[in-house]
Design a protein around this motif. Structure first.
Motif, PDB file in Angstrom:
ATOM      1  N   GLY A 151       0.809  -1.218   0.000  1.00  0.00           N
ATOM      2  CA  GLY A 151       0.000   0.000   0.000  1.00  0.00           C
ATOM      3  C   GLY A 151       0.835   1.258   0.000  1.00  0.00           C
ATOM      4  O   GLY A 151       2.025   1.243   0.301  1.00  0.00           O
ATOM      5  N   TYR A 152       0.192   2.336  -0.354  1.00  0.00           N
ATOM      6  CA  TYR A 152       0.900   3.619  -0.467  1.00  0.00           C
ATOM      7  C   TYR A 152      -0.119   4.738  -0.472  1.00  0.00           C
ATOM      8  O   TYR A 152      -1.331   4.510  -0.584  1.00  0.00           O
ATOM      9  N   ARG A 153       0.383   5.954  -0.337  1.00  0.00           N
ATOM     10  CA  ARG A 153      -0.482   7.139  -0.373  1.00  0.00           C
ATOM     11  C   ARG A 153      -0.015   8.067  -1.473  1.00  0.00           C
ATOM     12  O   ARG A 153       1.190   8.258  -1.666  1.00  0.00           O
ATOM     13  N   THR A 154      -0.966   8.666  -2.195  1.00  0.00           N
ATOM     14  CA  THR A 154      -0.666   9.675  -3.213  1.00  0.00           C
ATOM     15  C   THR A 154      -1.297  10.994  -2.771  1.00  0.00           C
ATOM     16  O   THR A 154      -2.450  11.011  -2.326  1.00  0.00           O
ATOM     17  N   VAL A 155      -0.520  12.070  -2.846  1.00  0.00           N
ATOM     18  CA  VAL A 155      -0.960  13.364  -2.301  1.00  0.00           C
ATOM     19  C   VAL A 155      -0.544  14.506  -3.221  1.00  0.00           C
ATOM     20  O   VAL A 155       0.607  14.559  -3.662  1.00  0.00           O
TER      21      VAL A 155
ATOM     22  N   HIS B 243       3.133  18.476  -8.386  1.00  0.00           N
ATOM     23  CA  HIS B 243       3.824  17.212  -8.107  1.00  0.00           C
ATOM     24  C   HIS B 243       2.935  16.318  -7.265  1.00  0.00           C
ATOM     25  O   HIS B 243       2.319  16.765  -6.306  1.00  0.00           O
ATOM     26  N   LEU B 244       2.912  15.065  -7.657  1.00  0.00           N
ATOM     27  CA  LEU B 244       2.165  14.051  -6.923  1.00  0.00           C
ATOM     28  C   LEU B 244       3.152  13.308  -6.031  1.00  0.00           C
ATOM     29  O   LEU B 244       4.119  12.719  -6.523  1.00  0.00           O
ATOM     30  N   HIS B 245       2.940  13.379  -4.706  1.00  0.00           N
ATOM     31  CA  HIS B 245       3.769  12.597  -3.789  1.00  0.00           C
ATOM     32  C   HIS B 245       3.289  11.146  -3.809  1.00  0.00           C
ATOM     33  O   HIS B 245       2.081  10.895  -3.773  1.00  0.00           O
ATOM     34  N   LEU B 246       4.232  10.219  -3.811  1.00  0.00           N
ATOM     35  CA  LEU B 246       3.929   8.786  -3.680  1.00  0.00           C
ATOM     36  C   LEU B 246       4.740   8.289  -2.486  1.00  0.00           C
ATOM     37  O   LEU B 246       5.970   8.305  -2.508  1.00  0.00           O
ATOM     38  N   LEU B 247       4.023   7.941  -1.419  1.00  0.00           N
ATOM     39  CA  LEU B 247       4.676   7.551  -0.159  1.00  0.00           C
ATOM     40  C   LEU B 247       4.296   6.124   0.197  1.00  0.00           C
ATOM     41  O   LEU B 247       3.126   5.741   0.100  1.00  0.00           O
ATOM     42  N   GLY B 248       5.280   5.341   0.644  1.00  0.00           N
ATOM     43  CA  GLY B 248       4.977   3.973   1.030  1.00  0.00           C
ATOM     44  C   GLY B 248       6.124   3.343   1.791  1.00  0.00           C
ATOM     45  O   GLY B 248       7.132   4.001   2.078  1.00  0.00           O
ATOM     46  N   GLY B 249       5.927   2.080   2.149  1.00  0.00           N
ATOM     47  CA  GLY B 249       6.966   1.349   2.880  1.00  0.00           C
ATOM     48  C   GLY B 249       6.796   1.433   4.383  1.00  0.00           C
ATOM     49  O   GLY B 249       7.620   0.913   5.128  1.00  0.00           O
ATOM     50  N   ARG B 250       5.752   2.115   4.845  1.00  0.00           N
ATOM     51  CA  ARG B 250       5.400   2.125   6.270  1.00  0.00           C
ATOM     52  C   ARG B 250       3.911   2.423   6.392  1.00  0.00           C
ATOM     53  O   ARG B 250       3.276   2.877   5.427  1.00  0.00           O
TER      54      ARG B 250
END
Ligand code: 5GP
Ligand code: ZN
Length: 116
Positions: free
Chosen positions: A81-85, A100-107
């Motif tokens: 899973g991940y978050r896009t912001v 810019h679209l942030h793509l965050l994941g790994g936690r």
């Protein structure tokens, strides 16, 4: 835009750890990662943020999300899973004025994102 950091990354005149590039978008590692995976996906065209987006840009904005899905798969966070912001404006803490679209994941991500 010569004074725009992300235009310079797109043009190749400012180094970045690029993970994906195509005719409409570039994805690279955030310089100050907030998660084990923190990528930024930007359009090649300069838009200051989501407030600059209208119907004419639907293709390019939609493309940022399909790149996000592809890159998430490539860096192996698609299943976990991940978050896009998109941060837009002062109250969201936007600091770079090239969309810019942030793509965050790994936690695990908290929700809501900040305390009230
Ligand atoms: P914002 O706060 O505008 O939504 O996000 C801007 C992001 O750009 C921040 O997460 C910040 O760490 C990142 N950033 C700022 N300058 C640079 C840079 O020169 N290179 C890279 N790769 N990321 C940057
Ligand atoms: Zn720009």
């Amino acid at each position: 835009m010569k004074d725009c950091l992300f235009c310079r990354i797109v043009a190749g005149s400012l180094p970045a750890r690029i993970v994906h590039a195509d005719d409409r978008a570039v994805a690279f590692h955030d310089i100050e990662p907030q998660a084990p995976v923190h990528l930024l996906i930007v359009p090649r065209i300069h838009l200051r943020g989501l407030n600059d987006v209208d119907e004419a840009h639907e293709g390019v904005v939609g493309h940022l999300f399909s790149v996000a899905a592809k890159v998430a798969e490539a860096v192996d966070i698609a299943k976990s899973g991940y978050r896009t912001v998109f941060n837009t404006g002062h109250d969201a803490g936007q600091t770079e004025f090239h969309l810019h679209l942030h793509l965050l994941g790994g936690r695990r991500m908290g929700w809501p994102p900040f305390p009230r």
